[in-house]
Design a protein around this motif. Structure first.
Motif, PDB file in Angstrom:
ATOM      1  N   CYS A 124     -24.144  64.807  -7.413  1.00  0.00           N
ATOM      2  CA  CYS A 124     -24.591  63.624  -8.163  1.00  0.00           C
ATOM      3  C   CYS A 124     -23.819  62.349  -7.806  1.00  0.00           C
ATOM      4  CB  CYS A 124     -24.507  63.884  -9.666  1.00  0.00           C
ATOM      5  SG  CYS A 124     -22.816  63.970 -10.304  1.00  0.00           S
ATOM      6  N   ARG A 125     -22.830  62.459  -6.926  1.00  0.00           N
ATOM      7  CA  ARG A 125     -22.019  61.340  -6.424  1.00  0.00           C
ATOM      8  C   ARG A 125     -21.110  60.708  -7.479  1.00  0.00           C
ATOM      9  NH1 ARG A 125     -21.079  62.162  -1.814  1.00  0.00           N
ATOM     10  NH2 ARG A 125     -20.466  60.044  -1.489  1.00  0.00           N
ATOM     11  N   SER A 126     -20.887  61.375  -8.592  1.00  0.00           N
ATOM     12  CA  SER A 126     -19.980  60.874  -9.628  1.00  0.00           C
ATOM     13  C   SER A 126     -18.531  61.064  -9.198  1.00  0.00           C
ATOM     14  CB  SER A 126     -20.206  61.620 -10.945  1.00  0.00           C
ATOM     15  OG  SER A 126     -21.459  61.332 -11.468  1.00  0.00           O
ATOM     16  N   LEU A 127     -17.679  60.162  -9.655  1.00  0.00           N
ATOM     17  CA  LEU A 127     -16.250  60.288  -9.399  1.00  0.00           C
ATOM     18  C   LEU A 127     -15.696  61.431 -10.240  1.00  0.00           C
ATOM     19  CD1 LEU A 127     -13.639  59.167  -8.118  1.00  0.00           C
ATOM     20  CD2 LEU A 127     -13.441  57.712 -10.140  1.00  0.00           C
ATOM     21  N   VAL A 128     -15.039  62.383  -9.591  1.00  0.00           N
ATOM     22  CA  VAL A 128     -14.458  63.523 -10.294  1.00  0.00           C
ATOM     23  C   VAL A 128     -13.002  63.215 -10.648  1.00  0.00           C
ATOM     24  CG1 VAL A 128     -13.863  65.976 -10.124  1.00  0.00           C
ATOM     25  CG2 VAL A 128     -16.035  65.148  -9.193  1.00  0.00           C
ATOM     26  N   THR A 129     -12.229  62.755  -9.664  1.00  0.00           N
ATOM     27  CA  THR A 129     -10.820  62.428  -9.913  1.00  0.00           C
ATOM     28  C   THR A 129     -10.253  61.660  -8.723  1.00  0.00           C
ATOM     29  OG1 THR A 129      -8.689  63.318 -10.640  1.00  0.00           O
ATOM     30  CG2 THR A 129      -9.837  64.564  -8.950  1.00  0.00           C
ATOM     31  N   ILE A 130      -9.079  61.105  -8.921  1.00  0.00           N
ATOM     32  CA  ILE A 130      -8.293  60.514  -7.836  1.00  0.00           C
ATOM     33  C   ILE A 130      -6.956  61.241  -7.864  1.00  0.00           C
ATOM     34  CG2 ILE A 130      -7.126  58.444  -6.993  1.00  0.00           C
ATOM     35  CD1 ILE A 130      -9.436  56.818  -8.196  1.00  0.00           C
ATOM     36  N   VAL A 131      -6.545  61.774  -6.723  1.00  0.00           N
ATOM     37  CA  VAL A 131      -5.297  62.525  -6.644  1.00  0.00           C
ATOM     38  C   VAL A 131      -4.273  61.768  -5.799  1.00  0.00           C
ATOM     39  CG1 VAL A 131      -6.320  64.789  -7.029  1.00  0.00           C
ATOM     40  CG2 VAL A 131      -6.126  63.927  -4.720  1.00  0.00           C
ATOM     41  N   PHE A 132      -3.005  62.013  -6.074  1.00  0.00           N
ATOM     42  CA  PHE A 132      -1.893  61.420  -5.351  1.00  0.00           C
ATOM     43  C   PHE A 132      -1.212  62.535  -4.579  1.00  0.00           C
ATOM     44  CE2 PHE A 132       2.617  60.156  -5.214  1.00  0.00           C
ATOM     45  CZ  PHE A 132       2.484  58.935  -4.573  1.00  0.00           C
ATOM     46  N   GLU A 133      -1.082  62.347  -3.270  1.00  0.00           N
ATOM     47  CA  GLU A 133      -0.458  63.383  -2.444  1.00  0.00           C
ATOM     48  C   GLU A 133       0.724  62.810  -1.679  1.00  0.00           C
ATOM     49  OE1 GLU A 133      -3.342  65.119   0.168  1.00  0.00           O
ATOM     50  OE2 GLU A 133      -4.314  66.185  -1.463  1.00  0.00           O
ATOM     51  N   THR A 134       1.727  63.642  -1.468  1.00  0.00           N
ATOM     52  CA  THR A 134       2.870  63.295  -0.649  1.00  0.00           C
ATOM     53  C   THR A 134       2.964  64.306   0.479  1.00  0.00           C
ATOM     54  OG1 THR A 134       4.050  62.391  -2.555  1.00  0.00           O
ATOM     55  CG2 THR A 134       5.370  62.938  -0.634  1.00  0.00           C
ATOM     56  N   LEU A 135       3.045  63.793   1.710  1.00  0.00           N
ATOM     57  CA  LEU A 135       3.151  64.638   2.896  1.00  0.00           C
ATOM     58  C   LEU A 135       4.441  64.354   3.612  1.00  0.00           C
ATOM     59  CD1 LEU A 135      -0.442  64.075   4.257  1.00  0.00           C
ATOM     60  CD2 LEU A 135       0.360  66.052   2.992  1.00  0.00           C
ATOM     61  N   ASP A 136       5.011  65.347   4.233  1.00  0.00           N
ATOM     62  CA  ASP A 136       6.228  65.193   5.028  1.00  0.00           C
ATOM     63  C   ASP A 136       5.912  64.329   6.236  1.00  0.00           C
ATOM     64  OD1 ASP A 136       8.586  65.456   6.410  1.00  0.00           O
ATOM     65  OD2 ASP A 136       8.452  67.618   6.657  1.00  0.00           O
ATOM     66  N   GLY A 137       6.694  63.277   6.465  1.00  0.00           N
ATOM     67  CA  GLY A 137       6.464  62.344   7.576  1.00  0.00           C
ATOM     68  C   GLY A 137       6.672  62.950   8.944  1.00  0.00           C
ATOM     69  N   THR A 138       7.373  64.074   9.042  1.00  0.00           N
ATOM     70  CA  THR A 138       7.615  64.673  10.350  1.00  0.00           C
ATOM     71  C   THR A 138       6.330  65.245  10.958  1.00  0.00           C
ATOM     72  OG1 THR A 138       8.236  66.776   9.337  1.00  0.00           O
ATOM     73  CG2 THR A 138      10.018  65.241   9.804  1.00  0.00           C
ATOM     74  N   LEU A 139       5.289  65.410  10.170  1.00  0.00           N
ATOM     75  CA  LEU A 139       4.027  65.911  10.699  1.00  0.00           C
ATOM     76  C   LEU A 139       3.377  64.919  11.656  1.00  0.00           C
ATOM     77  CD1 LEU A 139       2.475  67.338   7.415  1.00  0.00           C
ATOM     78  CD2 LEU A 139       3.545  68.626   9.240  1.00  0.00           C
ATOM     79  N   THR A 140       3.671  63.633  11.522  1.00  0.00           N
ATOM     80  CA  THR A 140       3.026  62.602  12.320  1.00  0.00           C
ATOM     81  C   THR A 140       3.832  62.199  13.548  1.00  0.00           C
ATOM     82  OG1 THR A 140       4.031  60.845  11.013  1.00  0.00           O
ATOM     83  CG2 THR A 140       1.850  61.643  10.319  1.00  0.00           C
ATOM     84  N   LYS A 141       5.019  62.738  13.696  1.00  0.00           N
ATOM     85  CA  LYS A 141       5.883  62.346  14.820  1.00  0.00           C
ATOM     86  C   LYS A 141       5.607  63.167  16.047  1.00  0.00           C
ATOM     87  CE  LYS A 141       9.544  60.549  12.012  1.00  0.00           C
ATOM     88  NZ  LYS A 141      10.904  60.652  11.589  1.00  0.00           N
TER      89      LYS A 141
END
Length: 64
Positions: A47-64
């Motif tokens: 139905c395209r309704s907004l269910v939630t907004i989540v906040f996530e934290t990822l380890d920065g070493t994954l992008t290096k």
């Protein structure tokens, strides 16, 4: 770790995050803590309704 289950309050569609439409709203890299933080919007694919907004934290070493 098991993925959380979401339920749309409008149409009762339910399931884990892979069954829903997701969109990254903002991303912030924090060099002092060497991590990435992001807000992610989760919307119902039915139905395209907004269910939630989540906040996530990822380890920065994954992008290096």
């Amino acid at each position: 770790m098991e993925a959380p289950t979401y339920i749309c309050s409008s149409c009762q569609w339910s399931g884990n995050e892979t069954k829903f439409s997701t969109k990254i709203l903002s991303v912030m890299y924090r060099p002092k803590h060497d991590n990435i933080q992001a807000f992610k919007q989760i919307k119902c694919p039915k139905c395209r309704s907004l269910v939630t907004i989540v906040f996530e934290t990822l380890d920065g070493t994954l992008t290096k």
